[in-house]
Design a protein around this motif. Structure first.
Motif, short mmCIF file in Angstrom:
data_model
loop_
_atom_site.label_atom_id
_atom_site.label_comp_id
_atom_site.label_asym_id
_atom_site.label_seq_id
_atom_site.Cartn_x
_atom_site.Cartn_y
_atom_site.Cartn_z
N HIS A 8 1.11 -1.11 0.11
CA HIS A 8 0.49 -0.12 0.38
C HIS A 8 1.19 1.51 0.04
O HIS A 8 0.69 2.01 -0.45
CB HIS A 8 -0.98 0.37 1.60
CG HIS A 8 -1.69 1.28 1.48
ND1 HIS A 8 -2.91 1.09 0.57
CD2 HIS A 8 -1.35 2.47 1.83
CE1 HIS A 8 -3.15 2.86 1.37
NE2 HIS A 8 -2.55 3.19 1.94
N HIS A 49 1.39 4.40 -3.42
CA HIS A 49 1.62 6.13 -2.66
C HIS A 49 2.79 6.06 -3.61
O HIS A 49 2.63 7.46 -4.07
CB HIS A 49 2.08 6.34 -1.25
CG HIS A 49 0.40 6.14 -0.76
ND1 HIS A 49 -1.06 7.11 -1.12
CD2 HIS A 49 0.16 5.60 0.59
CE1 HIS A 49 -1.13 6.70 -0.08
NE2 HIS A 49 -1.52 5.74 0.74
N HIS A 84 -8.95 9.23 5.42
CA HIS A 84 -8.75 7.74 5.25
C HIS A 84 -10.05 7.48 4.91
O HIS A 84 -10.81 8.39 6.02
CB HIS A 84 -8.05 6.91 5.90
CG HIS A 84 -6.49 7.39 5.70
ND1 HIS A 84 -5.94 8.49 6.30
CD2 HIS A 84 -5.66 6.17 5.77
CE1 HIS A 84 -4.44 8.79 5.69
NE2 HIS A 84 -4.21 7.34 6.24
ZN LIG Z 1 -1.85 5.36 2.57
#
Ligand SMILES: [Zn+2]
Length: 183
Positions: free
Chosen positions: A44, A48, A166
């Protein structure tokens, strides 16, 4: 990062650019997650990096800052800007002071957009992780992290849409399960 001295919160993030870029794991996260789950979180964070999220964010901040400076340049030539805010004699320093004072009233309205943009990056990084690691491992890691951080799994939708950087856990898990490698 040694986070355990301060709290039991687990976290990981990607930051920096060029030679300073790094992925940071809290020791609390490493102790709580299994090997495959840490790998999924790493995927993950690599997402980014690979999707250039930091560079895009900096470019946006730069562009928006320029726009605000343009507005400041316009306002400091307007008499009403000073008199309307109770300043009798216009000056460059005064304009800057007033501008910084009233700015939060307007940047507050940008908050939902900033949050939306950030949540989009999280979904993109999740999708990236699902391609290079097991989506089911990321789901397990997310549930553990949200639970350890005492984040609610069912936030108020309006508050979440406005403030949350988020996405709600349930939404992330649902998308990961729907991904081709999920299940
Ligand atoms: Zn993240």
């Amino acid at each position: 990062m040694d986070g355990s001295k301060r709290s039991s919160h687990g976290n990981a993030y990607f930051t920096g650019f060029g030679r300073t870029k790094r992925i940071v794991f809290f020791d609390t996260l490493i102790s709580r997650l299994k090997g495959e789950e840490i790998e999924a979180v790493l995927a993950h964070e690599l997402g980014h990096y690979r999707l250039r999220h930091v560079a895009k964010r900096i470019a946006w901040t730069f562009a928006v800052s320029l726009a605000f400076l343009w507005v400041l340049g316009y306002l400091m030539r307007q008499q009403w800007f000073f008199t309307g805010l109770g300043m009798e004699s216009p000056s460059t320093a005064g304009a800057l002071q007033l501008f910084i004072l009233v700015l939060p009233v307007f940047t507050f309205l940008l908050q939902p957009l900033i949050s939306l943009y950030s949540r989009r990056h999280e979904f993109e990084a999740d999708a990236f992780a699902a391609r290079y690691a097991a989506a089911s491992d990321l789901v397990r890691a997310l549930v553990k992290l949200y639970r350890d951080n005492a984040s609610t799994l069912t936030p108020d939708p309006l508050h979440s849409a406005f403030y949350d950087s988020h996405p709600p856990a349930a939404l992330r898990v649902a998308r990961l399960r729907a991904s081709p490698q999920g299940g």
